[in-house]
Write an enzyme that holds these catalytic residues in place. Structure first.
Site, PDB file in Angstrom:
ATOM      1  N   LYS A  37       0.848  -1.206   0.000  1.00  0.00           N
ATOM      2  CA  LYS A  37       0.000   0.000   0.000  1.00  0.00           C
ATOM      3  C   LYS A  37       0.878   1.249   0.000  1.00  0.00           C
ATOM      4  O   LYS A  37       2.089   1.158   0.220  1.00  0.00           O
ATOM      5  CB  LYS A  37      -0.942  -0.034   1.205  1.00  0.00           C
ATOM      6  CG  LYS A  37      -0.268  -0.046   2.558  1.00  0.00           C
ATOM      7  CD  LYS A  37      -1.255  -0.424   3.657  1.00  0.00           C
ATOM      8  CE  LYS A  37      -0.573  -0.678   4.970  1.00  0.00           C
ATOM      9  NZ  LYS A  37      -0.889   0.227   6.024  1.00  0.00           N
ATOM     10  N   TYR A 261      15.626  30.508   5.119  1.00  0.00           N
ATOM     11  CA  TYR A 261      14.523  31.255   5.743  1.00  0.00           C
ATOM     12  C   TYR A 261      14.738  31.368   7.247  1.00  0.00           C
ATOM     13  O   TYR A 261      15.089  30.382   7.910  1.00  0.00           O
ATOM     14  CB  TYR A 261      13.199  30.527   5.506  1.00  0.00           C
ATOM     15  CG  TYR A 261      12.675  30.618   4.093  1.00  0.00           C
ATOM     16  CD1 TYR A 261      12.308  31.849   3.538  1.00  0.00           C
ATOM     17  CD2 TYR A 261      12.527  29.466   3.326  1.00  0.00           C
ATOM     18  CE1 TYR A 261      11.805  31.916   2.248  1.00  0.00           C
ATOM     19  CE2 TYR A 261      12.023  29.533   2.034  1.00  0.00           C
ATOM     20  CZ  TYR A 261      11.668  30.760   1.496  1.00  0.00           C
ATOM     21  OH  TYR A 261      11.181  30.825   0.227  1.00  0.00           O
TER      22      TYR A 261
HETATM   23  C1  LIG Z   1      -3.853  -4.255   8.387  1.00  0.00           C
HETATM   24  C2  LIG Z   1      -2.385  -4.211   8.160  1.00  0.00           C
HETATM   25  N1  LIG Z   1      -1.693  -5.360   8.046  1.00  0.00           N
HETATM   26  C3  LIG Z   1      -0.363  -5.377   7.857  1.00  0.00           C
HETATM   27  C4  LIG Z   1       0.360  -4.204   7.762  1.00  0.00           C
HETATM   28  C5  LIG Z   1       1.852  -4.258   7.564  1.00  0.00           C
HETATM   29  O1  LIG Z   1       2.515  -3.776   8.693  1.00  0.00           O
HETATM   30  P1  LIG Z   1       4.103  -3.630   8.747  1.00  0.00           P
HETATM   31  O2  LIG Z   1       4.458  -2.616   7.725  1.00  0.00           O
HETATM   32  O3  LIG Z   1       4.356  -3.140  10.130  1.00  0.00           O
HETATM   33  O4  LIG Z   1       4.698  -4.959   8.476  1.00  0.00           O
HETATM   34  C6  LIG Z   1      -0.303  -2.982   7.877  1.00  0.00           C
HETATM   35  C7  LIG Z   1       0.446  -1.736   7.797  1.00  0.00           C
HETATM   36  O5  LIG Z   1       0.230  -0.751   8.393  1.00  0.00           O
HETATM   37  C8  LIG Z   1      -1.720  -2.983   8.081  1.00  0.00           C
HETATM   38  O6  LIG Z   1      -2.405  -1.839   8.202  1.00  0.00           O
END
Ligand SMILES: Cc1ncc(COP(=O)(O)O)c(C=O)c1O
Length: 399
Positions: A37, A261
């Site tokens: 993601k 700045y």
């Molecule tokens: C529902 C869910 N599962 C898994 C993960 C993966 O987590 P990580 O990046 O800590 O391995 C996330 C990331 O935020 C998440 O929101």
């Protein structure tokens, strides 16, 4: 040749190796789901996903329907994709149209999937995170039973998410969540053994073999960053991303003269300032004003003055040799000879987490993927890839 003004170089081979390393933690039969993601935590979603699949991940997870669509359009035709986020009805339609699995935790969610022609679902129990999912085990079990009975809806997974996996001093909350989920998942699997139970993120996987269940959903560690905010190398993780710029200008800064700045740097002795054309418009946070080191010529150079939208200044020292550094590459995240600046170090200075450092890199920063330094073809939308024999993806059922 002058280096680019700002560039994130992403080593896909490091992502592959990190996935192999995470796979090695998993017991036989347990699967690795790579979380890609937020544009692969800023690394480029499709390239990261392909590297993770090559490294042994068998699932991908994203937060939104559009992210699932992006992976399909990049030619990732058959790998299962789980959309983990909350979905409006139009987003649900888009997720299902992208042949992605979605998350449900109530009967109306299941009916919404059915009304859109059906799809594969993972039922989420909120075992303590207090975000998505239901805290009510009966509600979750009812959603699952309805999914089983509803034409077109296929229950595939049982899931939860840990709130404190990265905190080894959480007073036992992690184990409490693990045990709550384990008990509920076991009951459901007694009825339908092929359901895939999954709860672990990177920290949980690296912390406790008992939290693996049937699959671990790893994000941060896939990219070679440490889920505990410590030294990634100590956990044999390899940072995949380097952020570079270059020294566009070098100028003498006499005692009493300032940079940037607000004059937040005033030279206490004569020195040379290097100007790098990268700033908070690129995601190099303003909070790093007077607070970071940049690597030039294999040495740490303090960032001095205020980070502006398009530029930062660094102190190159009094030595006249500094003038020779004009045009030299500057490493803001990564390694130069014996020196390293890590996302973890920057996060500590900003009182945030490494996740935010790479996710913050803006679209103005080109992501250039390579394999241990060797150029690779950029991924074009719709292009056939290692995962896709054919461009069109086909609806898929699990056996
Ligand atoms: C529902 C869910 N599962 C898994 C993960 C993966 O987590 P990580 O990046 O800590 O391995 C996330 C990331 O935020 C998440 O929101």
């Amino acid at each position: 040749m002058t280096p680019p003004r700002a560039q994130a170089s992403v080593n896909v081979a490091a992502i592959e190796r990190n996935c192999q390393r995470l796979r090695a933690e998993l017991r036989d039969g347990a699967e690795l789901c790579a979380v890609v993601k937020a544009d692969g935590y800023g690394h480029g979603a499709a390239a990261s996903a392909l590297a993770a699949l090559a490294g042994g991940a068998s699932w991908l997870a994203v937060a939104t329907a559009a992210e699932a669509r992006e992976l399909r359009d990049a030619g990732i035709a058959t790998a299962p994709i789980l959309v983990m986020g909350a979905l409006t009805s139009s987003e649900l339609r888009d997720a299902l149209a992208a042949d992605a699995d979605v998350v449900v935790w109530s009967e109306p969610h299941v009916l919404a999937v059915a009304e859109l022609g059906g799809g594969r679902v993972h039922v989420k129990l909120d075992s303590g995170m207090g975000r998505l999912g239901t805290r009510d085990e009966l509600e979750a079990s009812r959603a699952l039973a309805l999914a089983r009975e509803t034409r077109g809806v296929e229950p595939v997974g049982l899931m939860s998410h840990f709130a404190t996996a990265d905190d080894l001093h959480d007073g036992g909350f992690f184990e409490q969540q693990r045990d709550t989920f384990a008990r509920w998942a076991q009951e459901q699997k007694a009825v339908q053994p092929q359901l895939i139970a999954h709860a672990a993120n990177s920290a949980a996987l690296l912390r406790d073999a008992g939290a693996q269940f049937d699959m671990a959903r790893c994000g941060i560690a896939v990219y070679g960053m440490d889920p505990f905010g410590e030294d990634a190398g100590a956990r044999r993780l390899e940072p995949a991303l380097e952020l570079t710029s270059y020294v566009a200008e070098v100028k003498l800064c006499r005692v009493g003269e300032s940079a940037g700045y607000g004059r937040r740097f005033i030279a206490e002795q004569d020195t040379h300032l290097g100007v790098l054309p990268i700033g908070y418009g690129d995601g190099w946070r303003r909070g790093l004003s007077n607070k970071a080191d940049v690597l030039v010529g294999g040495r740490r150079r303090p960032l001095v003055g205020t980070v502006s939208m398009d530029n930062v200044t660094i102190d190159l020292g009094a030595d006249a040799d500094a003038l020779q550094l004009r045009g030299q590459a500057a490493t803001l995240i990564g390694v130069d000879r014996d020196e390293r600046v890590s996302a973890e170090q920057l996060a500590r200075r900003l009182q945030t987490i490494n996740y935010e450092i790479t996710c913050a890199l803006s679209s103005r920063v080109p992501r250039v993927q390579h394999r241990d330094g060797a150029a690779i073809e950029p991924i074009a939308a719709g292009a056939p890839t290692a995962d896709a024999g054919e461009r069109a993806w086909l609806p898929r059922r699990y056996g």
